[in-house]
Scaffold this active site. Structure first.
Site, PDB file in Angstrom:
ATOM      1  N   THR A 259       0.854  -1.189   0.000  1.00  0.00           N
ATOM      2  CA  THR A 259       0.000   0.000   0.000  1.00  0.00           C
ATOM      3  C   THR A 259       0.892   1.241   0.000  1.00  0.00           C
ATOM      4  OG1 THR A 259      -1.632  -1.242   1.247  1.00  0.00           O
ATOM      5  CG2 THR A 259      -1.877   1.161   1.230  1.00  0.00           C
TER       6      THR A 259
ATOM      7  N   CYS B 254      -3.013  -2.288   8.860  1.00  0.00           N
ATOM      8  CA  CYS B 254      -3.515  -1.535   7.695  1.00  0.00           C
ATOM      9  C   CYS B 254      -4.349  -0.306   8.055  1.00  0.00           C
ATOM     10  CB  CYS B 254      -4.316  -2.458   6.792  1.00  0.00           C
ATOM     11  SG  CYS B 254      -3.256  -3.661   5.977  1.00  0.00           S
TER      12      CYS B 254
HETATM   13  N1  LIG Z   1      -1.184  -7.361   6.268  1.00  0.00           N
HETATM   14  C1  LIG Z   1      -2.305  -7.099   5.630  1.00  0.00           C
HETATM   15  O1  LIG Z   1      -3.397  -7.514   6.013  1.00  0.00           O
HETATM   16  C2  LIG Z   1      -2.283  -6.259   4.371  1.00  0.00           C
HETATM   17  C3  LIG Z   1      -3.412  -6.220   3.543  1.00  0.00           C
HETATM   18  C4  LIG Z   1      -3.370  -5.455   2.385  1.00  0.00           C
HETATM   19  C5  LIG Z   1      -2.234  -4.700   2.090  1.00  0.00           C
HETATM   20  N2  LIG Z   1      -1.156  -4.730   2.943  1.00  0.00           N
HETATM   21  C6  LIG Z   1       0.026  -3.977   2.571  1.00  0.00           C
HETATM   22  O2  LIG Z   1       0.997  -4.864   2.029  1.00  0.00           O
HETATM   23  C7  LIG Z   1       2.324  -4.464   2.401  1.00  0.00           C
HETATM   24  C8  LIG Z   1       3.012  -5.604   3.151  1.00  0.00           C
HETATM   25  O3  LIG Z   1       2.327  -5.827   4.356  1.00  0.00           O
HETATM   26  P1  LIG Z   1       2.626  -7.119   5.256  1.00  0.00           P
HETATM   27  O4  LIG Z   1       1.624  -7.102   6.345  1.00  0.00           O
HETATM   28  O5  LIG Z   1       2.741  -8.305   4.384  1.00  0.00           O
HETATM   29  O6  LIG Z   1       4.082  -6.749   5.810  1.00  0.00           O
HETATM   30  P2  LIG Z   1       5.064  -7.695   6.653  1.00  0.00           P
HETATM   31  O7  LIG Z   1       5.782  -6.799   7.590  1.00  0.00           O
HETATM   32  O8  LIG Z   1       4.316  -8.872   7.196  1.00  0.00           O
HETATM   33  O9  LIG Z   1       6.076  -8.271   5.551  1.00  0.00           O
HETATM   34  C9  LIG Z   1       6.985  -7.483   4.857  1.00  0.00           C
HETATM   35  C10 LIG Z   1       8.176  -8.355   4.496  1.00  0.00           C
HETATM   36  O10 LIG Z   1       9.011  -7.625   3.599  1.00  0.00           O
HETATM   37  C11 LIG Z   1      10.365  -7.898   3.911  1.00  0.00           C
HETATM   38  N3  LIG Z   1      11.220  -6.850   3.343  1.00  0.00           N
HETATM   39  C12 LIG Z   1      11.400  -5.575   3.771  1.00  0.00           C
HETATM   40  N4  LIG Z   1      12.218  -4.918   2.941  1.00  0.00           N
HETATM   41  C13 LIG Z   1      12.585  -5.798   1.973  1.00  0.00           C
HETATM   42  C14 LIG Z   1      13.413  -5.708   0.811  1.00  0.00           C
HETATM   43  N5  LIG Z   1      14.021  -4.569   0.484  1.00  0.00           N
HETATM   44  N6  LIG Z   1      13.553  -6.805   0.036  1.00  0.00           N
HETATM   45  C15 LIG Z   1      12.926  -7.968   0.347  1.00  0.00           C
HETATM   46  N7  LIG Z   1      12.122  -8.102   1.438  1.00  0.00           N
HETATM   47  C16 LIG Z   1      11.953  -7.022   2.223  1.00  0.00           C
HETATM   48  C17 LIG Z   1      10.379  -7.963   5.425  1.00  0.00           C
HETATM   49  O11 LIG Z   1      11.522  -8.667   5.896  1.00  0.00           O
HETATM   50  C18 LIG Z   1       9.061  -8.705   5.702  1.00  0.00           C
HETATM   51  O12 LIG Z   1       9.240 -10.102   5.755  1.00  0.00           O
HETATM   52  C19 LIG Z   1       2.149  -3.189   3.223  1.00  0.00           C
HETATM   53  O13 LIG Z   1       2.264  -2.088   2.374  1.00  0.00           O
HETATM   54  C20 LIG Z   1       0.719  -3.297   3.726  1.00  0.00           C
HETATM   55  O14 LIG Z   1       0.138  -2.043   3.971  1.00  0.00           O
HETATM   56  C21 LIG Z   1      -1.154  -5.500   4.056  1.00  0.00           C
END
Ligand SMILES: NC(=O)c1ccc[n+]([C@@H]2O[C@H](COP(=O)([O-])OP(=O)(O)OC[C@H]3O[C@@H](n4cnc5c(N)ncnc54)[C@H](O)[C@@H]3O)[C@@H](O)[C@H]2O)c1
Length: 431
Positions: free
Chosen positions: A119, A256
């Site tokens: 996001t 989120c």
């Molecule tokens: N969690 C939800 O329910 C949800 C739903 C819709 C959208 N989103 C969006 O999706 C995105 C991810 O959310 P999430 O909850 O999965 O996050 P998260 O923190 O669970 O996972 C993110 C992952 O990315 C990795 N990471 C960070 N920098 C990196 C890089 N440069 N290269 C490779 N890996 C890297 C981290 O180590 C981590 O494992 C966010 O923008 C969030 O707003 C989340």
């Protein structure tokens, strides 16, 4: 079928990787967290999401994990960006991880489509495209594909979404990215990049607004004698309103809603527009978490110092171990400040919470948390709390006081058992 690279193996990245493999694509998952990748390659899933471990295992043939960015980036025709975009101190989205992915993109080595699922504020896609052009990366096309899954039901949400949104400013790219979802047979809306980015923020802000709205209605119900559950039911029967997101409680949390509402407010402000409504939505949510303290005082007396309060549930909602922005954290901290002896239990989120709240007590079961407690606060409506042996719980508690922060328990039965029961927006006598 296509070859996909999924950057970021968190809630969104792992579910995307597993589900895309499930529908036939070859997927490489990449994460900078070496330990996380090691666990995944050994068959362990580092997060709790129902069905995810089984889906990854089932699709091992088409799904591998690596922490080597060069190898991973070279693999995919489509590179999905699923890294976290947490809030900064200013309330804006921290895009440093997204920019790190852009910085690591390999130079000319075949055409690729970079697809952002993280996001990101409106304008990010435009900035990324400008940066790619500046670096002469004509071989990388760009699309925005915001994700709408909910933790706890993430796999079902991914495989049977209400809609998929894909935005691109280049001819044919949105259609190519949309075609990856063909096996799902779902509605795919193709748009420009900025609109796709805004659809995500506007959707989350609207849902958060619905929650804060019903929470304020609940608070007014408390002082006027109406029952918010009946009110919400009556409202929800109107098709213009609908029944969803009208459950009053002690505030929304998670990774989120809080950050996305704040980021949209800041985005508007940075662009010269004061988004008044969202300011209220955020404030109502903060106050809602704290109202529990007043309720406890009403039943236990003005000073809570030295009293033992059991918190049932720590995750921001059931079926996840995610505690980011969970109401439990603010509530526990407020109770600590009041001198309360806080003891908590959650079926899966205790380990994550210990890192944030090291000074509260943790029990091994709900019943153990309730032992000798002066009150119980239901924070997360895990089914095992709803179906707890409350008659036994009453025997083990010092004082039979329950604050039901999610209106999930059967108040009438609890009153019958001799509990003092208070929900949110529910008359105490009616329960
Ligand atoms: N969690 C939800 O329910 C949800 C739903 C819709 C959208 N989103 C969006 O999706 C995105 C991810 O959310 P999430 O909850 O999965 O996050 P998260 O923190 O669970 O996972 C993110 C992952 O990315 C990795 N990471 C960070 N920098 C990196 C890089 N440069 N290269 C490779 N890996 C890297 C981290 O180590 C981590 O494992 C966010 O923008 C969030 O707003 C989340």
């Amino acid at each position: 079928m296509s070859r996909l690279t999924v950057i970021g193996a968190g809630y969104v990245g792992l579910v995307t990787a597993a589900c895309m493999a499930e529908i036939g694509h070859d997927v490489v998952g990449m994460d900078v967290d070496v330990e996380r990748v090691r666990l995944l390659n050994e068959g362990h899933v580092p997060i709790y999401e129902p069905g995810l471990a089984e889906l990854i295992e089932k699709n091992r043939e088409r799904l591998t994990f690596t922490s080597d960015p060069i190898a991973a980036y070279r693999e995919g025709e489509f590179i999905y960006v699923c890294v976290d975009t947490p809030p900064t101190y200013s309330g804006d989205a921290d895009l440093s991880r997204v920019w790190q992915v852009i910085a690591n993109l390999p130079p000319e080595d075949g055409h690729r489509v970079l697809v952002t699922k993280s996001t990101v504020p409106v304008g990010t896609g435009a900035a990324i495209q400008a940066e790619l052009a500046r670096r002469g990366y004509e071989h990388v096309a760009y699309a925005s594909n915001p994700e709408f899954l909910r933790e706890g039901t993430a796999i079902q949400d991914f495989l049977t979404p209400d809609r998929v949104v894909v935005g691109s400013d280049a001819p044919g790219i949105a259609e190519r990215a949309a075609a990856l979802y063909d096996p799902l047979g779902v509605t795919v809306l193709t748009t420009d990049v900025a609109s796709a980015e805004m659809i995500k923020y506007a959707s989350n802000a609207f849902l958060a607004t619905k929650i804060s709205f019903i929470n304020e209605i609940a608070n007014v119900c408390e002082v006027t004698g109406a029952d918010v559950r009946t009110v919400a039911h009556g409202m929800g029967l109107d098709r213009r309103i609908g029944p969803h997101f009208l459950q009053a409680g002690i505030g929304y949390g998670g990774s989120c809603f809080p950050k996305d509402v704040s980021a949209l407010k800041q985005l508007a402000g940075n662009s010269g527009y004061h988004f008044q409504l969202l300011t209220a939505v955020l404030e109502v949510n903060e106050l809602q978490k704290r109202r529990v303290v007043g309720k406890l005082k009403r039943h236990l007396g003005d000073s809570l110092r030295g009293l033992r309060v059991a918190l049932l549930g720590l995750s921001f909602k059931p079926n996840t171990d995610d505690i980011r922005e969970a109401s439990s954290i603010v509530l526990a901290s407020r109770l600590l400040a009041e001198g309360v002896d806080v003891v908590a239990f959650d079926p899966v989120a205790v380990e994550n919470t210990k890192a944030v709240l090291p000074t509260i007590g943790y029990a091994d079961s709900a019943m153990e948390a309730l032992e000798g407690a002066d009150a119980c606060v239901l924070v997360t409506e895990w089914p095992e709390f709803v179906h707890l042996d409350w008659a036994r719980a009453k025997e083990t508690m010092r004082r039979p006081v329950i604050i039901d922060g999610r209106n999930a328990l059967d108040g009438k039965t609890l009153l019958g058992l001799g509990f003092t029961y208070e929900g949110v927006g529910v008359p105490i006598t009616a329960a």
